[in-house]
Design a protein around this motif. Structure first.
Motif, PDB file in Angstrom:
ATOM      1  N   SER A  25      16.543  18.374  53.783  1.00 18.95           N
ATOM      2  CA  SER A  25      16.258  19.649  54.455  1.00 18.95           C
ATOM      3  C   SER A  25      17.497  20.191  55.151  1.00 18.95           C
ATOM      4  O   SER A  25      17.771  21.394  55.114  1.00 18.95           O
ATOM      5  CB  SER A  25      15.135  19.473  55.480  1.00 18.95           C
ATOM      6  OG  SER A  25      13.946  19.126  54.831  1.00 18.95           O
ATOM      7  N   GLU A  26      18.274  19.305  55.762  1.00 19.18           N
ATOM      8  CA  GLU A  26      19.505  19.728  56.449  1.00 19.18           C
ATOM      9  C   GLU A  26      20.532  20.250  55.441  1.00 19.18           C
ATOM     10  O   GLU A  26      21.195  21.257  55.678  1.00 19.18           O
ATOM     11  CB  GLU A  26      20.077  18.560  57.260  1.00 19.18           C
ATOM     12  CG  GLU A  26      21.363  18.872  57.985  1.00 19.18           C
ATOM     13  CD  GLU A  26      21.223  19.920  59.077  1.00 19.18           C
ATOM     14  OE1 GLU A  26      22.259  20.417  59.547  1.00 19.18           O
ATOM     15  OE2 GLU A  26      20.090  20.259  59.475  1.00 19.18           O
ATOM     16  N   ILE A  27      20.654  19.574  54.309  1.00 19.37           N
ATOM     17  CA  ILE A  27      21.582  20.031  53.265  1.00 19.37           C
ATOM     18  C   ILE A  27      21.161  21.403  52.746  1.00 19.37           C
ATOM     19  O   ILE A  27      21.994  22.289  52.570  1.00 19.37           O
ATOM     20  CB  ILE A  27      21.658  19.000  52.121  1.00 19.37           C
ATOM     21  CG1 ILE A  27      22.367  17.740  52.611  1.00 19.37           C
ATOM     22  CG2 ILE A  27      22.373  19.586  50.898  1.00 19.37           C
ATOM     23  CD1 ILE A  27      22.284  16.570  51.654  1.00 19.37           C
ATOM     24  N   LYS A  28      19.866  21.598  52.516  1.00 21.30           N
ATOM     25  CA  LYS A  28      19.365  22.902  52.069  1.00 21.30           C
ATOM     26  C   LYS A  28      19.693  23.986  53.090  1.00 21.30           C
ATOM     27  O   LYS A  28      20.124  25.079  52.742  1.00 21.30           O
ATOM     28  CB  LYS A  28      17.852  22.860  51.846  1.00 21.30           C
ATOM     29  CG  LYS A  28      17.422  22.176  50.593  1.00 21.30           C
ATOM     30  CD  LYS A  28      15.901  22.244  50.482  1.00 21.30           C
ATOM     31  CE  LYS A  28      15.363  21.583  49.257  1.00 21.30           C
ATOM     32  NZ  LYS A  28      13.900  21.644  49.196  1.00 21.30           N
ATOM     33  N   LEU A  32      22.078  27.216  52.411  1.00 13.22           N
ATOM     34  CA  LEU A  32      21.571  28.566  52.610  1.00 13.22           C
ATOM     35  C   LEU A  32      22.447  29.326  53.600  1.00 13.22           C
ATOM     36  O   LEU A  32      22.779  30.490  53.385  1.00 13.22           O
ATOM     37  CB  LEU A  32      20.124  28.522  53.097  1.00 13.22           C
ATOM     38  CG  LEU A  32      19.435  29.867  53.287  1.00 13.22           C
ATOM     39  CD1 LEU A  32      19.358  30.613  51.952  1.00 13.22           C
ATOM     40  CD2 LEU A  32      18.033  29.667  53.842  1.00 13.22           C
ATOM     41  N   GLU A  33      22.840  28.653  54.660  1.00 12.72           N
ATOM     42  CA  GLU A  33      23.714  29.266  55.654  1.00 12.72           C
ATOM     43  C   GLU A  33      25.042  29.667  55.030  1.00 12.72           C
ATOM     44  O   GLU A  33      25.554  30.750  55.262  1.00 12.72           O
ATOM     45  CB  GLU A  33      23.946  28.254  56.784  1.00 12.72           C
ATOM     46  CG  GLU A  33      24.609  28.798  58.012  1.00 12.72           C
ATOM     47  CD  GLU A  33      24.705  27.729  59.079  1.00 12.72           C
ATOM     48  OE1 GLU A  33      25.813  27.190  59.281  1.00 12.72           O
ATOM     49  OE2 GLU A  33      23.664  27.421  59.700  1.00 12.72           O
ATOM     50  N   LYS A  34      25.605  28.795  54.203  1.00 10.87           N
ATOM     51  CA  LYS A  34      26.880  29.075  53.536  1.00 10.87           C
ATOM     52  C   LYS A  34      26.744  30.234  52.554  1.00 10.87           C
ATOM     53  O   LYS A  34      27.627  31.067  52.442  1.00 10.87           O
ATOM     54  CB  LYS A  34      27.396  27.839  52.826  1.00 10.87           C
ATOM     55  CG  LYS A  34      28.743  28.045  52.177  1.00 10.87           C
ATOM     56  CD  LYS A  34      29.451  26.748  51.994  1.00 10.87           C
ATOM     57  CE  LYS A  34      30.786  26.920  51.340  1.00 10.87           C
ATOM     58  NZ  LYS A  34      31.792  27.469  52.207  1.00 10.87           N
ATOM     59  N   SER A  35      25.622  30.319  51.846  1.00  4.90           N
ATOM     60  CA  SER A  35      25.436  31.390  50.861  1.00  4.90           C
ATOM     61  C   SER A  35      25.287  32.756  51.531  1.00  4.90           C
ATOM     62  O   SER A  35      25.535  33.778  50.912  1.00  4.90           O
ATOM     63  CB  SER A  35      24.238  31.111  49.966  1.00  4.90           C
ATOM     64  OG  SER A  35      23.036  31.221  50.695  1.00  4.90           O
ATOM     65  N   ASN A  36      24.896  32.777  52.806  1.00  8.41           N
ATOM     66  CA  ASN A  36      24.741  34.043  53.530  1.00  8.41           C
ATOM     67  C   ASN A  36      26.022  34.499  54.204  1.00  8.41           C
ATOM     68  O   ASN A  36      26.058  35.561  54.809  1.00  8.41           O
ATOM     69  CB  ASN A  36      23.624  33.921  54.577  1.00  8.41           C
ATOM     70  CG  ASN A  36      22.264  33.809  53.929  1.00  8.41           C
ATOM     71  OD1 ASN A  36      22.056  34.284  52.828  1.00  8.41           O
ATOM     72  ND2 ASN A  36      21.339  33.147  54.608  1.00  8.41           N
ATOM     73  N   GLU A  37      27.092  33.700  54.114  1.00  7.08           N
ATOM     74  CA  GLU A  37      28.360  34.077  54.720  1.00  7.08           C
ATOM     75  C   GLU A  37      28.981  35.234  53.953  1.00  7.08           C
ATOM     76  O   GLU A  37      28.651  35.504  52.801  1.00  7.08           O
ATOM     77  CB  GLU A  37      29.326  32.893  54.719  1.00  7.08           C
ATOM     78  CG  GLU A  37      28.931  31.785  55.651  1.00  7.08           C
ATOM     79  CD  GLU A  37      29.863  30.586  55.567  1.00  7.08           C
ATOM     80  OE1 GLU A  37      30.835  30.643  54.784  1.00  7.08           O
ATOM     81  OE2 GLU A  37      29.613  29.607  56.268  1.00  7.08           O
ATOM     82  N   GLN A  38      29.915  35.903  54.597  1.00  7.80           N
ATOM     83  CA  GLN A  38      30.630  37.009  53.960  1.00  7.80           C
ATOM     84  C   GLN A  38      31.460  36.473  52.800  1.00  7.80           C
ATOM     85  O   GLN A  38      31.908  35.325  52.824  1.00  7.80           O
ATOM     86  CB  GLN A  38      31.540  37.701  54.978  1.00  7.80           C
ATOM     87  CG  GLN A  38      30.786  38.440  56.050  1.00  7.80           C
ATOM     88  CD  GLN A  38      29.943  39.576  55.489  1.00  7.80           C
ATOM     89  OE1 GLN A  38      30.364  40.272  54.584  1.00  7.80           O
ATOM     90  NE2 GLN A  38      28.740  39.738  56.013  1.00  7.80           N
ATOM     91  N   PRO A  39      31.677  37.310  51.775  1.00  7.93           N
ATOM     92  CA  PRO A  39      32.481  36.866  50.638  1.00  7.93           C
ATOM     93  C   PRO A  39      33.881  36.439  51.077  1.00  7.93           C
ATOM     94  O   PRO A  39      34.430  36.979  52.021  1.00  7.93           O
ATOM     95  CB  PRO A  39      32.568  38.108  49.737  1.00  7.93           C
ATOM     96  CG  PRO A  39      31.444  38.972  50.162  1.00  7.93           C
ATOM     97  CD  PRO A  39      31.182  38.661  51.602  1.00  7.93           C
TER      98      PRO A  39
END
Length: 120
Positions: A25-28, A32-39
């Motif tokens: 769950s922590e890895i997910k 998810l947090e990383k995928s929402n970062e700015q390009p």
């Protein structure tokens, strides 16, 4: 994380499963947090002029239009404008890389071993 596979018994299995579930769950959450970062810098958009300057061969606009028309280069269209994602262009440029002689020989050896035609 402690090594829960050492001495794993039916009594310790629920604890190991619970800890593993929590870590997944922590890895997910982190992904998810990383995928929402700015390009990043490599994920910026290039227009046609910027692509012509960025590409190592410095192609002309008609050349790039030809590539787009032939489907040879990754492109995104917004109305009449062509847009290129820098990371996709980098991957596209890497695809043209020629293999070294050592890489070719290793691939041939691997292929022959899989087919049973070489016992080297």
């Amino acid at each position: 994380m402690e090594n829960l596979t050492e001495g794993l018994t039916l009594e310790t299995l629920p604890k190991a499963f619970s800890q593993l579930t929590n870590e997944i769950s922590e890895i997910k959450r982190l992904l998810l947090e990383k995928s929402n970062e700015q390009p990043t810098e490599t994920d910026c958009w290039l227009d046609l002029n910027e692509l012509c300057h960025y590409h190592p061969d410095k192609p002309s606009k008609p050349t790039v239009y030809g590539w787009v028309n032939a489907g040879k280069i990754p492109v995104h269209k917004g109305g009449k404008k062509l847009r290129f994602l820098k990371s996709e262009i980098n991957n596209f440029l890497k695809q043209g890389r020629k293999k070294t002689s050592v890489e070719i020989v290793n691939e041939a050896d691997t292929s022959l071993k899989k087919k049973g035609g070489y016992n080297g």
